[in-house]
Design an enzyme around this catalytic site. Structure first.
Site, PDB file in Angstrom:
ATOM      1  N   GLU A  92       0.813  -1.219   0.000  1.00  0.00           N
ATOM      2  CA  GLU A  92       0.000   0.000   0.000  1.00  0.00           C
ATOM      3  C   GLU A  92       0.842   1.263   0.000  1.00  0.00           C
ATOM      4  OE1 GLU A  92      -0.817  -2.614   1.878  1.00  0.00           O
ATOM      5  OE2 GLU A  92      -2.873  -3.109   1.300  1.00  0.00           O
ATOM      6  N   HIS A 123      -9.434  -5.274  11.419  1.00  0.00           N
ATOM      7  CA  HIS A 123     -10.161  -5.061  10.163  1.00  0.00           C
ATOM      8  C   HIS A 123     -11.460  -4.295  10.358  1.00  0.00           C
ATOM      9  CE1 HIS A 123      -7.403  -8.145   8.749  1.00  0.00           C
ATOM     10  NE2 HIS A 123      -7.775  -7.892   7.515  1.00  0.00           N
TER      11      HIS A 123
END
Lengths: 329, 347
Positions: A60, A129
């Site tokens: 990322e 998450h």
């Protein structure tokens, strides 16, 4: 109008903007051949090819930075984070480069880029998450932050974000991808929703609920419950968190004089706190009760299904808060 | 200001010099003279920066390039004018070598509105969109993915541009370096990654920060071309970087180049330099690339008188840059909102 799913509305926005402008491209993990981890980008690889729909490795920081560099020299990247939790790995790129390059270059470089992906909780995906990132990104001057709740806004705002010359964090929700909503037919022209404009999906007179993204739908359920008890609640769905539509919030406060802010992120220094500050500054004399916040609980998200629901804003908590600001207990 | 490429590609129609010197040699001397002019301008500008900093006229951090000028000047001589350059906070040399006016650089260091970044960037953030200077960046390694991004854009558009990305050996331990190299190799991006190995990161020698001594080995894991050499001869730097630039332009393959250099000054102005001896610095100064270029120019037939005239012209450029910086106005608060967002401020 026709009814399509939230994910289809996002896909239409991406496809239409890619069709319209060759500078727009899509990059992220599994966005191409895999068809998207949540199927938002389904079919785009077949339609636009590997030049413009780019499968990135799990890096990322690297591909967010590539997007920013490309944006600085004139491309308009859409960078998908499989979830916004993984944007933390690219945090430096977003806050130190995307948000800074225009100002530190004296306005010479712009950074027209969209970072998009699901934000907040899903269902039992655990603490790493389930995080809500809006307070992190809305804190940073140079960024815009958008969090739609409805399919129509998802499409219109994503198109506007892609055309915006500033970096935009576009927060979706895994739990909203499947919901259906009326979205104007593409044949009837470009469907754009201006960034920075809230709307009122449900008008009321007794109390205002300010919300965004997934919790907007929880708030609508709370409004239905309140109606059964004769309480008329108004819903302000912000859609954009930075810039924040003060005018729509204040107009509603002037009407109802009582406010509950409901959102999924943590309470400490959250976007809700910012909204409460604006209300007390801009509409103090219109308030008949302290503004209350209903937020996610101040703990990392547990896995256990019942505990997870315990930590998330629920209908009864919003109903209860509305009654408290109305002093009806 | 004469562009270095114009010198390197001077046309045959250019009148022959009065001496009966072969044309090729004359052009080579003119080219080296131009590179020397750039290096000497950078050095003199930076010596004056140090003086102004000591006088409190320049604030914040100030990282000098003194000793490393041959890297930026030699490397940028291998570029087309429209190629991109991006670097670290040690960016004064790159800015001037990319053709940015010393006036705009000095005014930026003084925080003036006439500075290249309108006084909002400072020493570490020199930008010039017109010259393809994509800026200096303050987070170590954080700009390396941006370089892969501008190279990605060049490949996407097919514009033939190459991106040169500069960083120190202190950058090669951080993840953004590895992610950028990994992606640039994977997607064959036209980028040259130039590690200016000045041996000390900030104040910690290389053997205490890296498990291998050869930085260029980092390219091996990514299947990337690599090179490694000393920066003592500016022409050697140009020649070796040109190979990597040609590779990027012709076959869209990135290269990691380790250029071994040495900074004569501290990491920044606040560096007491206790991690190395003055004997070591004096020994390194014997390899000063400016002295070497000057000696080469004399061998090539440039007279002391000619070099003195050039030095005098550079002094005038430096004097003018300082005067411009000192007399320019400062930016006012009205500049802040329009430079933070394009369009209305997002509040």
């Amino acid at each position: 109008m026709r009814e399509i799913r939230f994910r289809e509305a996002l896909r239409e926005a991406i496809a239409e903007e890619m069709e319209r402008d060759d500078a727009v491209f899509l990059m992220g993990e599994e966005v191409g051949r895999y068809q998207g981890a949540y199927k938002v980008t389904e079919g785009l690889f077949e339609r636009f090819g590997e030049r413009r729909v780019i499968d990135a490795p799990i890096a990322e920081n690297g591909f967010a930075g590539i997007g920013i560099g490309a944006a600085m020299v004139g491309l308009r990247p859409i960078i998908e984070f499989m979830t916004f939790n993984f944007s933390a790995v690219a945090f430096d790129q977003i806050i130190s480069n995307a948000a800074k390059v225009r100002q530190m270059s004296g306005g010479q470089f712009t950074c027209p880029i969209v970072f998009r992906g699901p934000n907040g909780s899903a269902r039992q995906v655990g603490s790493q998450h389930s995080q809500s990132f809006e307070s992190f990104y809305a804190h940073v001057p140079g960024l815009k932050v958008v969090a739609p709740a409805f399919a129509s806004d998802a499409k219109g705002l994503l198109k506007a974000a892609i055309r915006d010359d500033n970096p935009v964090c576009f927060l979706e929700s895994e739990t909203l991808y499947g919901i259906k909503g009326d979205v104007p037919d593409p044949a009837s022209g470009d469907h754009l929703v201006e960034i920075g404009k809230a709307h009122v999906p449900h008008a009321g007179t007794d109390v205002t609920i300010v919300s965004w993204s997934r919790i907007t739908h929880v708030a609508l359920q709370a409004i239905a419950e309140l109606a059964k008890e004769g309480i008329s609640a108004e819903l302000v769905d912000l859609r954009s968190l930075r810039p924040l539509d003060e005018e729509t919030i204040v107009n509603s406060v002037r009407k109802t004089h009582r406010v509950v802010v409901a959102h999924e992120g943590w309470p400490y220094g959250g976007v809700g706190a910012e909204i409460v500050d604006r209300i007390q500054r801009l509409a103090f004399d219109d308030l008949d009760a302290p503004v209350l916040r209903i937020s996610g609980m101040d703990v990392p998200m547990p896995y256990n299904a019942k505990l997870e629901q315990h930590c998330l804003p629920q209908v009864p908590a919003i109903v209860e808060a509305c009654k408290r600001v109305l002093y009806v207990h | 200001m004469t562009r270095k490429k114009a010198v390197a590609e001077a046309t045959p129609s250019r009148p022959a010099p009065p001496h009966a010197e072969p044309e090729g040699e004359s052009e080579a001397a003119a080219h080296l003279l131009e590179l020397y002019r750039q290096m000497q301008t950078i050095r003199r500008i930076e010596e004056e920066c140090a003086r102004s900093y000591a006088q409190g006229k320049i604030g914040g951090f100030l990282h000098l390039y003194i000793g490393q000028e041959s890297v930026g000047v030699g490397a940028l001589a291998a570029l087309r004018p429209d190629d991109y350059v991006i670097g670290t906070y040690r960016d004064h040399g790159l800015a001037i070598a990319k053709g940015m006016p010393p006036r705009a650089v000095m005014a930026e260091l003084y925080g003036k509105v006439t500075g290249c970044s309108r006084g909002l960037g400072g020493s570490m953030h020199l930008f010039d969109v017109a010259h393809g200077m994509l800026g200096g960046y303050g987070i170590v390694g954080g700009h390396i993915p941006l370089a892969a991004g501008t190279a990605f854009a060049s490949k996407y558009r097919g514009d033939g541009r190459v991106t040169l990305c500069f960083f120190g050996e202190g950058s090669v331990s951080i993840g953004s370096f590895h992610e950028a190299l990994s992606l640039a190799a994977l997607w064959k991006l036209p980028c040259v990654f130039i590690c200016e190995n000045n041996e000390y990161s900030m104040g910690t020698p290389l053997q205490r920060t890296m498990s291998v001594e050869d930085v260029s080995q980092k390219a091996l894991a990514y299947g990337m071309a690599r090179d490694r050499f000393f920066a003592r001869d500016v022409l050697e730097v140009e020649h070796r970087i040109r190979e990597a630039v040609d590779r990027a332009r012709e076959t869209s393959e990135p290269t990691l180049v380790e250029v071994r250099t040495y900074r004569f000054r501290g990491h920044s102005m606040s560096d007491p330099g206790k991690y190395r001896t003055s004997e070591e610095i004096e020994a390194q100064k014997k390899h000063d690339p400016l002295n070497r270029a000057r000696d080469q120019l004399k061998t090539m037939g440039k007279s002391e008188d000619e070099l003195a005239k050039l030095d005098a012209a550079i002094e005038e450029v430096v004097r003018d840059a300082i005067e411009h910086a000192e007399t320019s106005p400062e930016p006012g608060p009205e500049i802040l909102e329009e430079t933070t967002y394009s369009g209305p401020f997002a509040r």
